[in-house]
Design a protein around this motif. Structure first.
Motif, PDB file in Angstrom:
ATOM      1  N   ASN A 191       0.796  -1.227   0.000  1.00  0.00           N
ATOM      2  CA  ASN A 191       0.000   0.000   0.000  1.00  0.00           C
ATOM      3  C   ASN A 191       0.832   1.282   0.000  1.00  0.00           C
ATOM      4  O   ASN A 191       0.334   2.350   0.317  1.00  0.00           O
ATOM      5  CB  ASN A 191      -0.946  -0.007   1.197  1.00  0.00           C
ATOM      6  CG  ASN A 191      -2.033  -1.052   1.034  1.00  0.00           C
ATOM      7  OD1 ASN A 191      -2.673  -1.119  -0.005  1.00  0.00           O
ATOM      8  ND2 ASN A 191      -2.222  -1.876   2.056  1.00  0.00           N
ATOM      9  N   ALA A 192       2.102   1.148  -0.358  1.00  0.00           N
ATOM     10  CA  ALA A 192       2.928   2.349  -0.492  1.00  0.00           C
ATOM     11  C   ALA A 192       2.469   3.159  -1.704  1.00  0.00           C
ATOM     12  O   ALA A 192       1.942   2.607  -2.665  1.00  0.00           O
ATOM     13  CB  ALA A 192       4.390   1.958  -0.644  1.00  0.00           C
ATOM     14  N   PRO A 193       2.652   4.458  -1.677  1.00  0.00           N
ATOM     15  CA  PRO A 193       2.224   5.286  -2.815  1.00  0.00           C
ATOM     16  C   PRO A 193       3.061   5.028  -4.054  1.00  0.00           C
ATOM     17  O   PRO A 193       4.184   4.522  -3.976  1.00  0.00           O
ATOM     18  CB  PRO A 193       2.428   6.714  -2.297  1.00  0.00           C
ATOM     19  CG  PRO A 193       3.491   6.588  -1.261  1.00  0.00           C
ATOM     20  CD  PRO A 193       3.258   5.252  -0.600  1.00  0.00           C
ATOM     21  N   ASN A 214      14.363   1.306   8.772  1.00  0.00           N
ATOM     22  CA  ASN A 214      13.434   0.849   7.749  1.00  0.00           C
ATOM     23  C   ASN A 214      12.379   1.930   7.564  1.00  0.00           C
ATOM     24  O   ASN A 214      12.247   2.839   8.399  1.00  0.00           O
ATOM     25  CB  ASN A 214      12.781  -0.472   8.149  1.00  0.00           C
ATOM     26  CG  ASN A 214      12.232  -1.243   6.954  1.00  0.00           C
ATOM     27  OD1 ASN A 214      12.562  -0.945   5.809  1.00  0.00           O
ATOM     28  ND2 ASN A 214      11.403  -2.237   7.215  1.00  0.00           N
ATOM     29  N   ILE A 215      11.640   1.843   6.472  1.00  0.00           N
ATOM     30  CA  ILE A 215      10.612   2.832   6.148  1.00  0.00           C
ATOM     31  C   ILE A 215       9.289   2.115   5.976  1.00  0.00           C
ATOM     32  O   ILE A 215       9.210   1.077   5.313  1.00  0.00           O
ATOM     33  CB  ILE A 215      10.964   3.608   4.861  1.00  0.00           C
ATOM     34  CG1 ILE A 215      12.258   4.414   5.063  1.00  0.00           C
ATOM     35  CG2 ILE A 215       9.815   4.532   4.454  1.00  0.00           C
ATOM     36  CD1 ILE A 215      12.773   5.051   3.798  1.00  0.00           C
ATOM     37  N   LYS A 216       8.243   2.658   6.564  1.00  0.00           N
ATOM     38  CA  LYS A 216       6.878   2.180   6.355  1.00  0.00           C
ATOM     39  C   LYS A 216       5.996   3.366   5.995  1.00  0.00           C
ATOM     40  O   LYS A 216       6.352   4.524   6.244  1.00  0.00           O
ATOM     41  CB  LYS A 216       6.339   1.480   7.604  1.00  0.00           C
ATOM     42  CG  LYS A 216       7.108   0.232   8.024  1.00  0.00           C
ATOM     43  CD  LYS A 216       6.904  -0.931   7.076  1.00  0.00           C
ATOM     44  CE  LYS A 216       7.696  -2.171   7.490  1.00  0.00           C
ATOM     45  NZ  LYS A 216       7.138  -2.839   8.683  1.00  0.00           N
ATOM     46  N   PHE A 217       4.819   3.058   5.417  1.00  0.00           N
ATOM     47  CA  PHE A 217       3.899   4.093   4.969  1.00  0.00           C
ATOM     48  C   PHE A 217       2.560   3.941   5.679  1.00  0.00           C
ATOM     49  O   PHE A 217       2.083   2.825   5.908  1.00  0.00           O
ATOM     50  CB  PHE A 217       3.689   4.001   3.455  1.00  0.00           C
ATOM     51  CG  PHE A 217       4.918   4.358   2.661  1.00  0.00           C
ATOM     52  CD1 PHE A 217       5.088   5.640   2.155  1.00  0.00           C
ATOM     53  CD2 PHE A 217       5.901   3.413   2.435  1.00  0.00           C
ATOM     54  CE1 PHE A 217       6.231   5.968   1.438  1.00  0.00           C
ATOM     55  CE2 PHE A 217       7.045   3.725   1.714  1.00  0.00           C
ATOM     56  CZ  PHE A 217       7.211   5.010   1.216  1.00  0.00           C
ATOM     57  N   SER A 218       1.960   5.082   6.020  1.00  0.00           N
ATOM     58  CA  SER A 218       0.636   5.037   6.644  1.00  0.00           C
ATOM     59  C   SER A 218      -0.361   4.446   5.650  1.00  0.00           C
ATOM     60  O   SER A 218      -0.314   4.725   4.449  1.00  0.00           O
ATOM     61  CB  SER A 218       0.200   6.433   7.083  1.00  0.00           C
ATOM     62  OG  SER A 218       0.182   7.334   5.990  1.00  0.00           O
TER      63      SER A 218
END
Length: 294
Positions: A65-67, A214-218
């Motif tokens: 669900n990342a942009p 690490n990177i996560k997306f809302s």
């Protein structure tokens, strides 16, 4: 399986440091992109809780669900390992040469063919790449059933670097935590708010107790219990940091920490740090970081 990078196992088994020979060019300050764990199909698993160690697969890229335009790992060859949450105990049981894969176009292309010890793969139905099985590895000594997977460019492994974890240097590593047969929930959730509305598709960068990130997306994804939040699951006891920056549609005005205090804004970026307490028996704990946007 592709056979583009045949490396005799004995070469690296004899000296793990050989994989970490200095690159000709100066290394980057950090590694961009993100990783996450999934099942063999590439589908994220609810709260990163798995029934068996064999069920856990590594997935490259920023997540389902990342942009659009969110970055996966840079192209190259990578190594991975599984440890306890502190990174002090190596749980992977095979040689590091067996734990390599390639990234092309931001997704995992395949494991590196090293003559038979490479890991099993699956097909990621979301991004067209591959998933890589993390097994074999030992049981974690962590009472909460938490494991940490590390991913680093193979040419940046360095067994002599200060603070390295089995030759994986935190600043050059992406990490993700997961649990096996444990439903204890200790997580960091980052929410982005604008005019009282929670927004999806916004990036938050987590730095763990070792200095790896690490990177996560809302996202809104009830199937994995994500309710307009960037989820960092199974976070271990100790000091963690969250970094957020201005993004299209979100000029940051305030960042509220879990204790209700506010972080400092430095230009268009804010980095906040706080402690995750030891998890009590049966305790479910969520540490919220709330980002206000205009």
């Amino acid at each position: 399986m592709n056979t583009k990078f045949a490396i005799p196992c004995a070469i690296v088994i004899a000296s793990a440091g050989l994989l970490g020979s200095p690159a000709a060019a100066a290394p980057p300050s950090t590694i961009s992109g993100a990783i996450f764990t999934s099942d063999v199909s590439g589908v994220p698993v609810n709260l990163n809780i798995y029934e068996a160690k064999e069920d856990v697969y590594l997935n490259g890229g920023p997540g389902i669900n990342a942009p659009d335009g969110a970055a996966g790992l840079p192209d190259g060859t990578y190594s991975f390992q599984v440890t306890d949450p502190s990174g002090k105990v190596l749980l992977s049981t095979d040689a590091v040469v067996c734990r390599q894969f390639t990234v092309v176009g931001g997704v995992i292309e395949d494991v590196v063919d090293v003559g038979g010890c490479e890991h099993a793969t699956g097909a990621d139905g979301e991004d067209g790449g591959a998933t890589v099985q993390l097994f074999p590895y030992n049981n974690t000594p962590n009472n909460g059933g938490v494991y940490k997977v590390w991913v680093s460019p193979t040419n940046l492994l360095d067994c002599s670097a200060p603070g390295n974890k089995q030759c994986f240097v935190p600043r050059y590593s992406k990490v993700d935590n997961y649990k096996v047969r444990s439903d204890i929930i200790v997580e960091i959730d980052v929410r982005f708010w604008k005019n009282g509305v929670a927004m999806d598709g916004y990036a938050a960068e987590w730095t763990d107790t070792n200095g790896a990130s690490n990177i996560k997306f809302s996202e809104w994804n009830p199937s994995v219990l994500a309710f307009h939040e960037a989820h960092f699951e199974a976070t271990e006891e100790g000091r963690h940091s969250i970094k957020v920056s201005d993004q299209p549609g979100c000029d940051i005005t305030a960042v509220e920490l879990p204790d209700g205090s506010y972080g400092k804004l430095r230009g268009n970026t804010s980095t906040v740090s706080f402690d995750v307490a030891p998890a009590g028996p049966g305790a479910d704990v969520t540490y919220f970081v709330d980002v206000s946007c205009r």
